[in-house]
Design a protein around this motif. Structure first.
Motif, short mmCIF file in Angstrom:
data_model
loop_
_atom_site.label_atom_id
_atom_site.label_comp_id
_atom_site.label_asym_id
_atom_site.label_seq_id
_atom_site.Cartn_x
_atom_site.Cartn_y
_atom_site.Cartn_z
N PHE A 35 0.84 -1.19 0.00
CA PHE A 35 0.00 0.00 0.00
C PHE A 35 0.88 1.24 0.00
N GLU A 36 0.64 2.13 -0.93
CA GLU A 36 1.43 3.35 -0.97
C GLU A 36 0.61 4.50 -1.54
N ASP A 37 0.97 5.68 -1.12
CA ASP A 37 0.48 6.91 -1.72
C ASP A 37 1.60 7.94 -1.60
N TRP A 38 1.31 9.19 -1.89
CA TRP A 38 2.36 10.21 -1.97
C TRP A 38 1.98 11.44 -1.15
N ARG A 39 2.95 12.00 -0.47
CA ARG A 39 2.82 13.30 0.20
C ARG A 39 3.73 14.28 -0.53
N VAL A 40 3.13 15.34 -1.02
CA VAL A 40 3.87 16.39 -1.72
C VAL A 40 3.78 17.66 -0.88
N PHE A 41 4.91 18.22 -0.54
CA PHE A 41 4.97 19.40 0.32
C PHE A 41 5.19 20.63 -0.55
N VAL A 42 4.29 21.58 -0.43
CA VAL A 42 4.28 22.78 -1.27
C VAL A 42 4.49 24.02 -0.41
N SER A 43 5.31 24.94 -0.89
CA SER A 43 5.48 26.23 -0.22
C SER A 43 5.65 27.32 -1.27
N GLN A 44 4.87 28.38 -1.13
CA GLN A 44 4.98 29.53 -2.02
C GLN A 44 4.93 29.15 -3.50
N GLY A 45 3.98 28.29 -3.83
CA GLY A 45 3.74 27.97 -5.23
C GLY A 45 4.77 27.08 -5.89
N MET A 48 7.52 12.58 -0.91
CA MET A 48 7.88 11.22 -0.51
C MET A 48 6.77 10.24 -0.86
N VAL A 49 7.17 8.99 -1.03
CA VAL A 49 6.23 7.89 -1.06
C VAL A 49 5.99 7.47 0.39
N ARG A 50 4.74 7.17 0.73
CA ARG A 50 4.42 6.60 2.03
C ARG A 50 3.98 5.16 1.80
N ARG A 51 4.80 4.22 2.22
CA ARG A 51 4.54 2.80 1.95
C ARG A 51 4.24 2.09 3.27
N GLY A 52 3.07 1.48 3.34
CA GLY A 52 2.66 0.83 4.58
C GLY A 52 2.27 -0.62 4.39
N LYS A 53 2.18 -1.32 5.48
CA LYS A 53 1.75 -2.72 5.47
C LYS A 53 0.23 -2.84 5.53
N THR A 54 -0.43 -1.73 5.83
CA THR A 54 -1.89 -1.68 5.81
C THR A 54 -2.32 -0.56 4.87
N TRP A 55 -3.61 -0.48 4.61
CA TRP A 55 -4.11 0.51 3.65
C TRP A 55 -4.06 1.93 4.20
N ILE A 56 -3.87 2.10 5.51
CA ILE A 56 -3.68 3.44 6.07
C ILE A 56 -2.19 3.72 6.07
N THR A 57 -1.75 4.68 5.25
CA THR A 57 -0.32 4.84 4.97
C THR A 57 0.30 6.07 5.62
N GLY A 79 2.83 4.32 11.11
CA GLY A 79 3.83 3.28 10.91
C GLY A 79 4.29 3.05 9.49
N ALA A 80 3.79 3.83 8.53
CA ALA A 80 4.23 3.67 7.14
C ALA A 80 5.67 4.14 6.99
N GLU A 81 6.36 3.60 5.99
CA GLU A 81 7.76 3.95 5.74
C GLU A 81 7.84 5.12 4.75
N PRO A 82 8.56 6.19 5.10
CA PRO A 82 8.76 7.28 4.13
C PRO A 82 9.91 6.94 3.18
N ILE A 83 9.71 7.21 1.90
CA ILE A 83 10.72 6.92 0.88
C ILE A 83 10.87 8.15 0.00
N SER A 99 13.27 13.17 7.04
CA SER A 99 14.21 12.05 7.17
C SER A 99 14.67 11.49 5.83
N VAL A 100 13.92 11.80 4.74
CA VAL A 100 14.30 11.29 3.42
C VAL A 100 14.50 12.42 2.42
N SER A 101 14.52 13.66 2.90
CA SER A 101 14.64 14.81 2.01
C SER A 101 15.99 15.49 2.16
N SER A 102 16.55 15.95 1.05
CA SER A 102 17.80 16.69 1.09
C SER A 102 17.57 18.16 1.43
#
Length: 313
Positions: A204-214, A220-229, A234-238, A290-293
């Motif tokens: 199970f995975e979805d995506w979080r996109v962080f936006v600032s000032q347009g 990151m990808v949020r990858r979990g062992k359950t459908w709630i990611t 407890g989902a893993e950030p990638i 934790s996964v962002s430069s």
């Protein structure tokens, strides 16, 4: 009155840089608030960390507002990390403080209008559809009877979400109307959205996109062992570099809400079509960091202070 303040009264110190109110959950602030405060102060800002619950409307103040640390005067800018939970009256009061700051010419990130639109999932979903952004089929109604009728008319599984909530708390899946929660669990308002994942899915995975000032700040990808990611659940950030379609959808969501910065959640349906799930006006970013430069707090501080300096005082 309880007035937690983390630094000396700004007007006593006669600061030369912008005077900032950083609104947090409690007087000390969380990991995110501490990083924001440090980043703002490194740019010459003078930051008071306080809570919206410690503020007051006060006609004896020239500004009409009593913000801890400002001696009845106004800050130059306000950054909202948390409105905090409370009664309807408490939340209305705190948002009223933010509305008053904006009406007084104070630059507020995010302001009360954006927070209200994000916190209320039904309004956010409506604005996404109005802007032509793809979202999962959704219906929001009052009363369990009306929710029961809707689920009974559609055999597909649904995701039920609290109208006000974050980090995956209170989210549940319903295979049929008999699995609806009792009215007291959801305030007798039922937010029902089609469940988009394949029935045989094991990842199970979805995506979080962080936006600032347009612009896209990080993703990151949020990858979990359950459908709630949610990472909080407890989902893993990638680390992830969003494609053009993801970037456009995330930026469109922020414009539709009118937010200065936000965390936007995206998902693909069973056919692979990209959909807009939610938007958060006070997003956490510890997992993303934790996964962002990128130094997310530092960039947010720079973006926010740039708008404060340009704003009329």
């Amino acid at each position: 009155m309880n007035r937690p303040v983390s630094s000396t009264d700004l007007h006593d110190a006669a600061p030369s840089g912008p005077r900032i109110a950083l609104f947090v959950e409690d007087g000390s602030g969380d990991w995110h608030a501490r990083r924001l405060k440090r980043a703002m102060e490194s740019r010459g800002a003078h930051v008071v960390t306080t809570t919206l619950s410690s503020c007051a409307f006060d006609t004896s103040c020239a500004s009409g507002l009593d913000i801890p640390g400002f001696n009845g005067m106004l800050p130059d800018g306000a950054f909202v990390r948390s409105v905090s939970t409370g009664t309807l009256e408490q939340i209305t009061f705190r948002l009223g403080i933010l509305h008053a700051l904006r009406e007084s010419g104070v630059r507020v990130w995010n302001d009360a209008r954006a927070i209200e639109r994000c916190v209320d999932k039904s309004t956010a979903t409506f604005l996404f559809q109005k802007a032509g952004l793809p979202t999962p089929p959704t219906r929001v109604v009052e009363t369990r009877a009306r929710a029961h009728a809707h689920l009974a008319s559609d055999p597909r599984p649904f995701v039920l979400k609290p109208l006000f909530g974050s980090q995956g708390n209170g989210v549940r899946r319903a295979e049929g109307p008999e699995e609806l929660p009792p009215p007291e669990d959801v305030g007798d308002v039922y937010y029902m959205q089609h469940y988009l994942r394949r029935a045989d899915a094991t990842q199970f995975e979805d995506w979080r996109v962080f936006v600032s000032q347009g612009r896209i700040l990080s993703s990151m990808v949020r990858r979990g062992k359950t459908w709630i990611t949610n990472v909080h659940q407890g989902a893993e950030p990638i680390a992830h570099d969003p494609c053009a379609e993801m970037s456009a959808l995330a930026l469109g969501a922020v414009v539709a809400i009118g937010a200065d910065y936000a965390g936007v959640d995206l998902i693909r349906d069973q056919s692979g079509k990209l959909m807009l799930l939610e938007i958060n006006s006070n997003p956490a970013w510890k997992g993303l960091q934790s996964v962002s430069s990128a130094d997310i707090a530092d960039t947010l501080a720079a973006d926010f202070l740039a708008t404060v300096i340009k704003a009329p005082v």
